[in-house]
Design an enzyme around this catalytic site. Structure first.
Site, short mmCIF file in Angstrom:
data_model
loop_
_atom_site.label_atom_id
_atom_site.label_comp_id
_atom_site.label_asym_id
_atom_site.label_seq_id
_atom_site.Cartn_x
_atom_site.Cartn_y
_atom_site.Cartn_z
N ASP A 152 -36.67 -53.92 29.66
CA ASP A 152 -35.61 -53.01 29.18
C ASP A 152 -35.90 -52.37 27.82
O ASP A 152 -35.01 -51.83 27.18
CB ASP A 152 -34.26 -53.73 29.13
CG ASP A 152 -34.26 -54.99 28.27
OD1 ASP A 152 -35.05 -55.06 27.31
OD2 ASP A 152 -33.48 -55.91 28.56
N ARG A 156 -34.24 -48.67 23.87
CA ARG A 156 -33.59 -49.76 24.61
C ARG A 156 -32.83 -49.13 25.77
O ARG A 156 -32.00 -48.25 25.57
CB ARG A 156 -32.62 -50.51 23.68
CG ARG A 156 -31.81 -51.63 24.36
CD ARG A 156 -32.71 -52.74 24.83
NE ARG A 156 -31.97 -53.96 25.13
CZ ARG A 156 -31.30 -54.19 26.26
NH1 ARG A 156 -31.25 -53.24 27.19
NH2 ARG A 156 -30.67 -55.32 26.44
N ASP A 187 -29.60 -55.31 31.02
CA ASP A 187 -30.25 -56.38 30.27
C ASP A 187 -31.18 -57.09 31.23
O ASP A 187 -30.73 -57.77 32.17
CB ASP A 187 -29.20 -57.34 29.70
CG ASP A 187 -29.74 -58.15 28.53
OD1 ASP A 187 -30.91 -57.95 28.16
OD2 ASP A 187 -28.98 -58.98 27.97
N GLU A 232 -35.78 -61.85 29.72
CA GLU A 232 -36.82 -61.87 28.70
C GLU A 232 -38.15 -62.28 29.33
O GLU A 232 -38.18 -62.89 30.40
CB GLU A 232 -36.45 -62.84 27.58
CG GLU A 232 -35.15 -62.51 26.86
CD GLU A 232 -35.23 -61.23 26.04
OE1 GLU A 232 -36.35 -60.84 25.66
OE2 GLU A 232 -34.18 -60.62 25.80
N ARG A 271 -33.47 -49.36 17.44
CA ARG A 271 -33.92 -48.74 18.69
C ARG A 271 -32.89 -47.72 19.17
O ARG A 271 -31.68 -47.93 19.03
CB ARG A 271 -34.13 -49.79 19.77
CG ARG A 271 -35.16 -50.84 19.43
CD ARG A 271 -35.24 -51.94 20.48
NE ARG A 271 -33.98 -52.68 20.58
CZ ARG A 271 -33.83 -53.78 21.31
NH1 ARG A 271 -34.85 -54.26 22.00
NH2 ARG A 271 -32.66 -54.40 21.35
#
Length: 333
Positions: free
Chosen positions: A152, A222, A227, A230, A264
């Protein structure tokens, strides 16, 4: 960047360059693409700010003296800096010139427009339908795989020939780019590298594309409304790989809405007609980030992926990335 990237760049970006391009090459009687005249005007205005010189060929199109021409450029430069946003299309630039120089001779104004290939009689209005909350748009160079750290977030570069970028280009960066070009021509590569480091530290970079050097501004983006896991989370690798597959080597259209706490730009990403966030959600490789986004369509795409049990939804209870980050901060503390 490789032959494939150069080929894609040639097809979708097509910049106009002369040495290091921090504007565009001086126009002649014809302008190759619709927005070249806008970029050329922007470049010449800020070149005038540095040198106090008007373009050499302008006198062939207007009737007034160079002293009068310099007066026009001072007025146009001041008005351009105050414009929010500055003109981006030929129609907008034409209206801008006509309005700013409305007290000057018609022959001069018409000649100036002709010099930049701008319409002499722009339409009364050029309506555009922009999404609510939209701030500005970026048209990027092809994206490098190394600029995609996860599912993302991406780093992109935008040409400083773009009217918005040209109007905001710091004078010290423009001068450093010119000095670097001269240093490389003199084969003083140590000085050229030092100047490039200064450019990079200022948030810009000189890119080598199609064997030509292009001054570009760096943006970290971003992806708005989603989301992704990670990198070290389950499905984090798959999310990154899917984003790489979607955008690597391609020019993007980015609609920017906000800036996050990390500096961002938060934006919607479009690539070859595809809405990137839609693809990521439908493949089950991201959550709809409801804490910051309430769009119904994003919620629908996540719901469809859940129902199909694709991607991260193959797990019964996948860990949410915002909870994972919170737990990680607590462990560090």
């Amino acid at each position: 960047m490789g032959n494939a990237l150069r080929f894609l760049y040639k097809r979708c970006c097509k910049p106009t360059t002369a040495g290091v391009s921090n504007g565009v090459s001086t126009p002649n009687d014809g302008v190759s693409t619709p927005n070249d005249g806008v970029s050329a005007l922007s470049h010449d205005l800020f070149q005038f700010d540095t040198t106090s010189q008007v373009p050499e060929g302008l006198s062939n199109h207007v009737v007034s003296s160079k002293k009068a021409q310099a007066n026009w450029y001072r007025k146009l430069l001041e008005a351009w800096r105050e414009a929010k946003p500055p003109p981006k299309t030929p129609e907008e630039a034409s209206r801008f010139v006509i309005q700013t120089l409305k007290r000057h001779q018609k022959a001069d104004v018409q000649g100036l427009l002709a010099y930049y290939g701008l319409p002499r009689q722009p339409s009364a209005s050029a309506p555009t339908s922009l999404p609510q909350g939209f701030k500005f748009e970026l048209q990027t160079f092809p994206v490098d795989m190394k600029a995609i750290p996860d599912g993302d977030t991406i780093t992109v570069y935008v040409s400083t020939t773009d009217p918005r970028e040209s109007s905001n280009l710091p004078r010290e960066v423009r001068l450093a780019a010119d000095q670097r070009s001269k240093a490389r021509a003199a084969k003083n590569y140590t000085k050229a590298d030092e100047l490039h480091k200064k450019i990079i530290d200022s948030g810009y970079r000189v890119l080598n594309l199609q064997n030509q050097e292009i001054l570009a501004r760096k943006y970290r983006i971003r992806l708005r409304g989603i989301d992704a896991p990670e990198s070290s989370m389950p499905h984090g690798k798959e999310a990154k790989e899917e984003l790489v597959k979607l955008i690597q080597g391609k020019c993007l259209r980015v609609l920017v809405y906000d800036e996050d706490l990390y500096g961002r730009c938060v934006g919607d990403i479009y690539c070859n007609g595809k809405f990137v966030q839609e693809v990521m959600l439908k493949k089950g490789l991201a959550w709809h980030y409801t804490a910051y986004d309430q769009r119904v369509e994003l919620a629908t795409w996540e719901k469809e992926a859940r129902a199909k049990r694709v991607g991260l939804w193959a797990s019964a209870n996948p860990e949410k990335p915002w909870e994972w980050r919170k737990n990680k901060r607590q462990r560090v503390a």
